[in-house]
Scaffold this motif. Structure first.
Motif, PDB file in Angstrom:
ATOM      1  N   GLY A  10       0.817  -1.203   0.000  1.00 56.02           N
ATOM      2  CA  GLY A  10       0.000   0.000   0.000  1.00 56.02           C
ATOM      3  C   GLY A  10       0.850   1.251   0.000  1.00 56.02           C
ATOM      4  N   ILE A  11       0.184   2.380  -0.096  1.00 53.33           N
ATOM      5  CA  ILE A  11       0.848   3.696  -0.078  1.00 53.33           C
ATOM      6  C   ILE A  11       0.095   4.561   0.921  1.00 53.33           C
ATOM      7  CG2 ILE A  11       1.671   5.642  -1.434  1.00 53.33           C
ATOM      8  CD1 ILE A  11       0.363   2.644  -3.303  1.00 53.33           C
ATOM      9  N   ILE A  12       0.822   5.239   1.798  1.00 51.31           N
ATOM     10  CA  ILE A  12       0.223   6.076   2.838  1.00 51.31           C
ATOM     11  C   ILE A  12       0.550   7.542   2.586  1.00 51.31           C
ATOM     12  CG2 ILE A  12       2.237   5.844   4.367  1.00 51.31           C
ATOM     13  CD1 ILE A  12       0.322   5.874   6.742  1.00 51.31           C
ATOM     14  N   ASP A  13      -0.417   8.405   2.866  1.00 47.91           N
ATOM     15  CA  ASP A  13      -0.202   9.851   2.721  1.00 47.91           C
ATOM     16  C   ASP A  13      -1.326  10.578   3.448  1.00 47.91           C
ATOM     17  OD1 ASP A  13       1.023  12.185   2.039  1.00 47.91           O
ATOM     18  OD2 ASP A  13       0.772  11.979  -0.132  1.00 47.91           O
ATOM     19  N   ALA A  14      -1.208  11.907   3.530  1.00 45.07           N
ATOM     20  CA  ALA A  14      -2.205  12.722   4.225  1.00 45.07           C
ATOM     21  C   ALA A  14      -2.511  13.959   3.399  1.00 45.07           C
ATOM     22  CB  ALA A  14      -1.703  13.112   5.612  1.00 45.07           C
ATOM     23  N   HIS A  33      -5.922  11.121   6.547  1.00 47.22           N
ATOM     24  CA  HIS A  33      -4.833  10.154   6.435  1.00 47.22           C
ATOM     25  C   HIS A  33      -5.387   8.894   5.783  1.00 47.22           C
ATOM     26  CE1 HIS A  33      -2.666  12.594   9.519  1.00 47.22           C
ATOM     27  NE2 HIS A  33      -3.883  12.742   9.994  1.00 47.22           N
ATOM     28  N   ILE A  34      -4.801   8.473   4.675  1.00 47.30           N
ATOM     29  CA  ILE A  34      -5.310   7.303   3.972  1.00 47.30           C
ATOM     30  C   ILE A  34      -4.174   6.365   3.575  1.00 47.30           C
ATOM     31  CG2 ILE A  34      -7.263   8.616   3.048  1.00 47.30           C
ATOM     32  CD1 ILE A  34      -5.912   8.526   0.301  1.00 47.30           C
ATOM     33  N   VAL A  35      -4.536   5.105   3.395  1.00 44.73           N
ATOM     34  CA  VAL A  35      -3.659   4.104   2.787  1.00 44.73           C
ATOM     35  C   VAL A  35      -4.413   3.516   1.609  1.00 44.73           C
ATOM     36  CG1 VAL A  35      -2.328   1.986   3.097  1.00 44.73           C
ATOM     37  CG2 VAL A  35      -2.623   3.550   5.021  1.00 44.73           C
ATOM     38  N   VAL A  36      -3.777   3.453   0.455  1.00 42.10           N
ATOM     39  CA  VAL A  36      -4.396   2.883  -0.743  1.00 42.10           C
ATOM     40  C   VAL A  36      -3.558   1.726  -1.244  1.00 42.10           C
ATOM     41  CG1 VAL A  36      -5.372   5.125  -1.361  1.00 42.10           C
ATOM     42  CG2 VAL A  36      -3.189   4.422  -2.355  1.00 42.10           C
ATOM     43  N   LEU A  49      -8.989   2.579  -1.758  1.00 43.00           N
ATOM     44  CA  LEU A  49      -8.839   2.876  -0.332  1.00 43.00           C
ATOM     45  C   LEU A  49      -8.787   1.596   0.496  1.00 43.00           C
ATOM     46  CD1 LEU A  49      -8.839   5.381   1.613  1.00 43.00           C
ATOM     47  CD2 LEU A  49     -11.292   4.945   1.905  1.00 43.00           C
ATOM     48  N   LEU A  50      -7.774   1.528   1.377  1.00 40.67           N
ATOM     49  CA  LEU A  50      -7.640   0.417   2.311  1.00 40.67           C
ATOM     50  C   LEU A  50      -7.954   0.828   3.744  1.00 40.67           C
ATOM     51  CD1 LEU A  50      -4.323  -1.228   1.024  1.00 40.67           C
ATOM     52  CD2 LEU A  50      -6.684  -1.843   0.442  1.00 40.67           C
ATOM     53  N   ALA A  51      -7.540   2.020   4.136  1.00 42.07           N
ATOM     54  CA  ALA A  51      -7.786   2.515   5.493  1.00 42.07           C
ATOM     55  C   ALA A  51      -7.831   4.029   5.447  1.00 42.07           C
ATOM     56  CB  ALA A  51      -6.693   2.039   6.452  1.00 42.07           C
ATOM     57  N   VAL A  52      -8.632   4.618   6.350  1.00 43.99           N
ATOM     58  CA  VAL A  52      -8.770   6.069   6.398  1.00 43.99           C
ATOM     59  C   VAL A  52      -8.940   6.500   7.837  1.00 43.99           C
ATOM     60  CG1 VAL A  52     -11.268   5.895   6.001  1.00 43.99           C
ATOM     61  CG2 VAL A  52     -10.100   8.052   5.565  1.00 43.99           C
ATOM     62  N   GLU A  92      -2.045   0.546  12.327  1.00 39.91           N
ATOM     63  CA  GLU A  92      -2.682  -0.473  13.154  1.00 39.91           C
ATOM     64  C   GLU A  92      -4.048  -0.855  12.591  1.00 39.91           C
ATOM     65  OE1 GLU A  92      -2.717   1.314  16.988  1.00 39.91           O
ATOM     66  OE2 GLU A  92      -0.650   0.753  17.472  1.00 39.91           O
ATOM     67  N   ARG A  93      -4.805   0.150  12.151  1.00 41.49           N
ATOM     68  CA  ARG A  93      -6.092  -0.138  11.506  1.00 41.49           C
ATOM     69  C   ARG A  93      -5.885  -0.960  10.237  1.00 41.49           C
ATOM     70  NH1 ARG A  93      -9.898   5.325  11.487  1.00 41.49           N
ATOM     71  NH2 ARG A  93      -9.883   5.734  13.744  1.00 41.49           N
ATOM     72  N   LEU A  94      -4.860  -0.612   9.490  1.00 36.26           N
ATOM     73  CA  LEU A  94      -4.564  -1.331   8.248  1.00 36.26           C
ATOM     74  C   LEU A  94      -4.240  -2.787   8.541  1.00 36.26           C
ATOM     75  CD1 LEU A  94      -3.986  -1.125   5.149  1.00 36.26           C
ATOM     76  CD2 LEU A  94      -1.596  -0.678   5.779  1.00 36.26           C
ATOM     77  N   ARG A  95      -3.432  -3.031   9.563  1.00 36.79           N
ATOM     78  CA  ARG A  95      -3.053  -4.400   9.908  1.00 36.79           C
ATOM     79  C   ARG A  95      -4.274  -5.209  10.357  1.00 36.79           C
ATOM     80  NH1 ARG A  95      -0.316  -7.822   8.248  1.00 36.79           N
ATOM     81  NH2 ARG A  95       1.652  -6.723   8.481  1.00 36.79           N
TER      82      ARG A  95
END
Length: 295
Positions: A133-137, A165-168, A174-177, A195-198
């Motif tokens: 994934g890729i994380i950014d804000a 804040h998101i992970v795609v 979208l995987l987590a927000v 942690e939410r992503l995991r």
């Protein structure tokens, strides 16, 4: 005098109309660009969560067509209107908001979103469970309705409001927000977001990021969450705008979100409402993509 409409009334086969109390209400009319097309509905209907009253978990059969309610929420998210400005050809705004609130509080919008994402990944020849994934804000201005306790000032971007804040995944889905005050740093929010992503995606092992996620977060992600947090940096001789490997994917996702006027700034009193709006926006992106593939 009967006013002309864009199309003839369409029948709906949602569960509320088939088995609930919505069968006595008039069928929907397709009027707005944000409405679900028949091609979209064919892929969306089976991805919608089953109502609690159909599984014996309480509640009475719903009295409004699911397709009408989803159309109303999509219209609000795409058009950026206030709840009380929902047009009269939708169910009354209070019922639309009750539907939105129920899906937010019970995470039904997350379930709906994740099912669509899995189908998009499968249609693209990918495994439903991502491994990278890729994380950014993104900092956005907060409207007057945003509470002082959940807003802040981002000194780097000069923005007073909130930060998304998101992970795609590598498709930009979208995987987590997580939505916080704009004063919260990427490192501070990154730990909770990872942690939410995991918890949601157990196969994730690699996440790309920018320089805002360096420091102890890299060690924590590796030692505790078993995620390799890899920082993609600009080269020293780079000048102006440069497309960086992998990081452009999350920037494209932010651009998709900006197509929804409700997300042009943050209007929500609660951060979980902002997160739900982001998921609703992404469901529109994914349902349209699936409809195009099916066609």
């Amino acid at each position: 005098m009967t006013l002309p409409s864009n199309s003839a009334p369409l029948s709906c086969d949602c569960l509320a109309r088939q088995l609930g109390n919505a069968r006595d209400r008039p069928c929907r009319r397709s009027r707005y660009p944000s409405h679900i097309t028949d091609a979209e509905w064919a892929v969306v209907r089976d991805a919608m969560p089953v109502p609690a009253w159909m599984e014996g978990r309480g509640g009475q059969p719903e009295g409004y067509c699911h397709r009408q309610l989803v159309d109303a929420v999509r219209y609000l998210v795409a058009g950026g209107i206030a709840w009380r400005a929902v047009p009269a050809d939708f169910p009354v705004w209070g019922r639309v908001y009750a539907f939105f609130r129920r899906w937010r509080d019970k995470d039904l919008v997350g379930e709906f979103h994740d099912r669509l994402r899995d189908r998009v990944r499968e249609a693209a020849g990918r495994d439903p469970e991502p491994t990278a994934g890729i994380i950014d804000a993104q900092s956005v201005k907060g409207a007057a309705s945003v509470r002082a306790t959940s807003r802040g000032f981002d000194g780097g971007k000069k923005v007073n409001g909130r930060k998304r804040h998101i992970v795609v995944d590598t498709l930009g889905l979208l995987l987590a927000v997580m939505v916080t005050a704009a004063s919260v740093t990427d490192r501070e929010a990154g730990r909770t977001l990872l942690e939410r992503l995991r918890m949601r995606h157990w196969r994730i092992s690699l996440v790309w990021s920018d320089g805002g996620y360096t420091g102890r977060l890299v060690d924590l992600a590796r030692d505790v969450l078993w995620i390799a947090l890899t920082v993609v940096k600009r080269t020293d001789d780079a000048t102006g705008f440069v497309v960086l490997p992998k990081r452009w994917l999350v920037e494209r996702t932010f651009a998709w979100l900006m197509h929804s006027r409700r997300l042009a700034r943050d209007y929500e009193r609660r951060t979980d409402t902002s997160e739900a709006m982001i998921r609703w926006s992404m469901t529109m992106v994914m349902s349209r993509r699936l409809a195009r593939r099916a066609g």
